[in-house]
Design a protein around this motif. Structure first.
Motif, PDB file in Angstrom:
ATOM      1  N   THR A 123     -22.114   8.423  50.092  1.00 17.55           N
ATOM      2  CA  THR A 123     -22.251   8.001  48.704  1.00 17.55           C
ATOM      3  C   THR A 123     -23.555   8.466  48.085  1.00 17.55           C
ATOM      4  O   THR A 123     -24.079   7.833  47.184  1.00 17.55           O
ATOM      5  CB  THR A 123     -22.169   6.470  48.601  1.00 17.55           C
ATOM      6  OG1 THR A 123     -23.158   5.879  49.461  1.00 17.55           O
ATOM      7  CG2 THR A 123     -20.796   5.970  49.020  1.00 17.55           C
ATOM      8  N   LYS A 124     -24.082   9.579  48.537  1.00 16.54           N
ATOM      9  CA  LYS A 124     -25.302  10.127  47.950  1.00 16.54           C
ATOM     10  C   LYS A 124     -24.964  11.306  47.049  1.00 16.54           C
ATOM     11  O   LYS A 124     -24.060  12.080  47.335  1.00 16.54           O
ATOM     12  CB  LYS A 124     -26.271  10.603  49.036  1.00 16.54           C
ATOM     13  CG  LYS A 124     -26.990   9.496  49.778  1.00 16.54           C
ATOM     14  CD  LYS A 124     -28.026  10.097  50.727  1.00 16.54           C
ATOM     15  CE  LYS A 124     -28.829   9.013  51.420  1.00 16.54           C
ATOM     16  NZ  LYS A 124     -29.873   9.589  52.295  1.00 16.54           N
ATOM     17  N   THR A 125     -25.731  11.436  45.976  1.00  8.78           N
ATOM     18  CA  THR A 125     -25.666  12.666  45.208  1.00  8.78           C
ATOM     19  C   THR A 125     -26.350  13.755  46.018  1.00  8.78           C
ATOM     20  O   THR A 125     -27.111  13.474  46.951  1.00  8.78           O
ATOM     21  CB  THR A 125     -26.397  12.494  43.875  1.00  8.78           C
ATOM     22  OG1 THR A 125     -27.761  12.136  44.136  1.00  8.78           O
ATOM     23  CG2 THR A 125     -25.739  11.414  43.024  1.00  8.78           C
ATOM     24  N   ILE A 126     -26.115  15.010  45.649  1.00 14.61           N
ATOM     25  CA  ILE A 126     -26.739  16.098  46.398  1.00 14.61           C
ATOM     26  C   ILE A 126     -28.253  16.018  46.306  1.00 14.61           C
ATOM     27  O   ILE A 126     -28.960  16.310  47.272  1.00 14.61           O
ATOM     28  CB  ILE A 126     -26.224  17.476  45.930  1.00 14.61           C
ATOM     29  CG1 ILE A 126     -26.783  18.569  46.850  1.00 14.61           C
ATOM     30  CG2 ILE A 126     -26.525  17.730  44.469  1.00 14.61           C
ATOM     31  CD1 ILE A 126     -26.186  19.945  46.615  1.00 14.61           C
ATOM     32  N   TRP A 127     -28.776  15.573  45.158  1.00 13.70           N
ATOM     33  CA  TRP A 127     -30.237  15.521  45.033  1.00 13.70           C
ATOM     34  C   TRP A 127     -30.839  14.415  45.892  1.00 13.70           C
ATOM     35  O   TRP A 127     -31.896  14.609  46.482  1.00 13.70           O
ATOM     36  CB  TRP A 127     -30.658  15.391  43.577  1.00 13.70           C
ATOM     37  CG  TRP A 127     -29.918  14.395  42.744  1.00 13.70           C
ATOM     38  CD1 TRP A 127     -30.256  13.089  42.511  1.00 13.70           C
ATOM     39  CD2 TRP A 127     -28.718  14.629  42.011  1.00 13.70           C
ATOM     40  NE1 TRP A 127     -29.348  12.494  41.686  1.00 13.70           N
ATOM     41  CE2 TRP A 127     -28.387  13.415  41.358  1.00 13.70           C
ATOM     42  CE3 TRP A 127     -27.904  15.745  41.834  1.00 13.70           C
ATOM     43  CZ2 TRP A 127     -27.263  13.280  40.540  1.00 13.70           C
ATOM     44  CZ3 TRP A 127     -26.778  15.612  41.025  1.00 13.70           C
ATOM     45  CH2 TRP A 127     -26.468  14.395  40.389  1.00 13.70           C
ATOM     46  N   VAL A 149     -23.161   8.927  41.977  1.00  8.40           N
ATOM     47  CA  VAL A 149     -21.979   9.461  42.646  1.00  8.40           C
ATOM     48  C   VAL A 149     -20.816   8.500  42.428  1.00  8.40           C
ATOM     49  O   VAL A 149     -21.008   7.275  42.323  1.00  8.40           O
ATOM     50  CB  VAL A 149     -22.253   9.653  44.152  1.00  8.40           C
ATOM     51  CG1 VAL A 149     -22.384   8.320  44.874  1.00  8.40           C
ATOM     52  CG2 VAL A 149     -21.165  10.502  44.804  1.00  8.40           C
ATOM     53  N   LEU A 150     -19.621   9.038  42.305  1.00  5.59           N
ATOM     54  CA  LEU A 150     -18.439   8.190  42.216  1.00  5.59           C
ATOM     55  C   LEU A 150     -18.178   7.518  43.554  1.00  5.59           C
ATOM     56  O   LEU A 150     -18.399   8.098  44.618  1.00  5.59           O
ATOM     57  CB  LEU A 150     -17.213   9.020  41.818  1.00  5.59           C
ATOM     58  CG  LEU A 150     -17.221   9.669  40.433  1.00  5.59           C
ATOM     59  CD1 LEU A 150     -15.925  10.442  40.219  1.00  5.59           C
ATOM     60  CD2 LEU A 150     -17.429   8.652  39.337  1.00  5.59           C
ATOM     61  N   THR A 151     -17.704   6.290  43.508  1.00  6.30           N
ATOM     62  CA  THR A 151     -17.341   5.593  44.731  1.00  6.30           C
ATOM     63  C   THR A 151     -16.078   6.196  45.325  1.00  6.30           C
ATOM     64  O   THR A 151     -15.383   7.007  44.680  1.00  6.30           O
ATOM     65  CB  THR A 151     -17.096   4.109  44.459  1.00  6.30           C
ATOM     66  OG1 THR A 151     -15.919   3.977  43.628  1.00  6.30           O
ATOM     67  CG2 THR A 151     -18.289   3.460  43.741  1.00  6.30           C
TER      68      THR A 151
END
Length: 421
Positions: A96-100, A360-362
């Motif tokens: 559940t992490k964004t790439i950043w 991020v979307l779940t």
């Protein structure tokens, strides 16, 4: 992890590497697949007695596959059902992490500094490995750093016990039976001992986290001691095995994994898809250049990658990007390996920022997104919560028809537009 779970690819002993380590780091491999949570007794139901009965039944299959009976009996005589391994397999944490956010950890200052120290410490062997396999040493070190924090976290689970438990559990029986057979062959070949055949709960082993089948296919005895030892404090065999793996999958020496680019105003974002490949000089005529405005060198055919959407960093990615995907299919992982290698080499951080205001979307939202896209006529082909090329292309087509910039990024704004239909 080669021969991976779900498709898939993990470190120098703290005692011998303590001088170089600025702080203990952690493995930074994102999971490659998502599964729904299972709770209660259904999450892990079995007994050691039942497992041992399964081991007795499986013996004939193992012997037919070339495993010596005595080896089989010694290896699995004390096997015990591990409910925790089953629970972890069935309840793998959703990524559940964004790439950043992921890159903040995966390519942290600590991991960069420790990577430079690891490269310096093992430079002689790594340089020879690079010459042998044609894979740049910084790439090998970066995989080492992400998979096991340069040997710090190699896993402590009995691979034999874990693979037997998961094969008996039956949810992915064929996959884990193959892993168990490969682990038995590793033992039979004398590459390691039963007590040292350890790894993660999922069976990934050693400094660069090979699954048993991938070990069988790609591990090498680089130091010539008669063993393909990826578990011990000396990482040379593991590092060479990783290079051998990448070479087998088509690594091109001297070609970047990817290069950060800037996108000019008016660029047709429908072109930003992995299936469309052009020479960098051609991309330059379309407004895709280095951040300074010059064309990227023609290293080979490349495609435009926008892992953070139009507001994030953009890249031209080459065939070596796909080679790294064979180690782990997650875009975030591949970008992290490439960028960590570049930073270890002394190159700068990315020039463009990320849209850090986005979340991020779940898991449920990603499933909903795919279902709504497909229902609206933008078939994602799979409803699996994975935001891969098929889903990204579906999003891009939907955005184009909606008259908004078609960057393919799975944002909450896209989902809200679909909900409003």
């Amino acid at each position: 992890m080669r021969g991976r779970i779900g498709l898939s690819v993990a470190l120098v002993c703290l005692g011998t590497f303590a001088i170089a380590q600025k702080a203990p780091d952690v493995s930074a491999r994102p999971p490659e697949r998502l599964v729904s949570a299972v709770s209660g007794d259904d999450a892990a139901s079995g007994t050691t007695g039942e497992l041992r009965a399964w081991v007795a039944r499986f013996r004939d299959r193992a012997l037919q596959e070339g495993v010596d009976g005595a080896v089989y009996d010694r290896a699995l005589q004390d096997v015990a059902y591990d409910a925790q391994v089953v629970r972890r397999d069935r309840n793998q944490a959703e990524f559940t992490k964004t790439i950043w956010d992921y890159l903040d950890t995966a390519v942290s200052d600590v991991r960069i500094a420790n990577g430079k120290a690891a490269l310096q410490k093992w430079n002689g062997a790594l340089s020879q490995i690079e010459e042998t396999y044609g894979v740049e040493k910084e790439i090998v070190v970066a995989i080492w750093g992400l998979e096991s924090a340069y040997g710090t976290f190699r896993g402590q689970n009995s691979v034999l016990n874990s693979m037997a438990t998961l094969a008996y559990d039956g949810r992915r029986a064929e996959f884990f039976e193959d892993q168990l057979l490969a682990a038995l062959r590793i033992l039979q070949a004398g590459d390691t001992t039963k007590s040292d055949l350890i790894g993660s709960w999922a069976g990934a082993m050693g400094h660069t986290q090979f699954m048993p089948t991938s070990f069988q296919d790609h591990a090498v005895d680089y130091d010539g001691d008669g063993k393909r030892d990826i578990w011990g404090d000396d990482p040379v065999d593991a590092l060479a095995s990783t290079a051998a793996y990448l070479k087998h999958h088509g690594w091109t020496r001297g070609q970047p994994w990817g290069i950060e680019v800037q996108i000019a105003d008016g660029f047709d974002y429908m072109l930003a898809r992995r299936s469309l490949r052009k020479m960098p000089s051609e991309w330059a005529t379309l407004g895709v250049t280095r951040p300074g405005g010059t064309a990227v060198k023609d290293y080979g055919l490349a495609s435009v990658l926008l892992p953070g959407g139009a507001d994030g960093a953009a890249f031209l990615v080459f065939s070596n990007f796909a080679v790294l995907e064979s180690y782990n299919t997650a875009d975030a992982y591949v970008v992290a390996v490439g960028h960590l290698a570049d930073r270890i080499k002394g190159r700068s951080a990315f020039e463009h920022g990320w849209p850090r205001h986005l979340r991020v979307l779940t898991f449920d939202e990603r499933i909903e997104l795919q279902k709504r896209l497909t229902s609206a006529g933008y078939d994602t082909e799979k409803i699996d919560a994975k935001m891969g090329p098929l889903t990204v292309d579906a999003i891009r087509r939907f955005q184009a028809d909606q008259g908004v910039l078609p960057d393919g990024y799975p944002s909450l704004k896209v989902l809200d537009r679909l909900r409003a239909l």
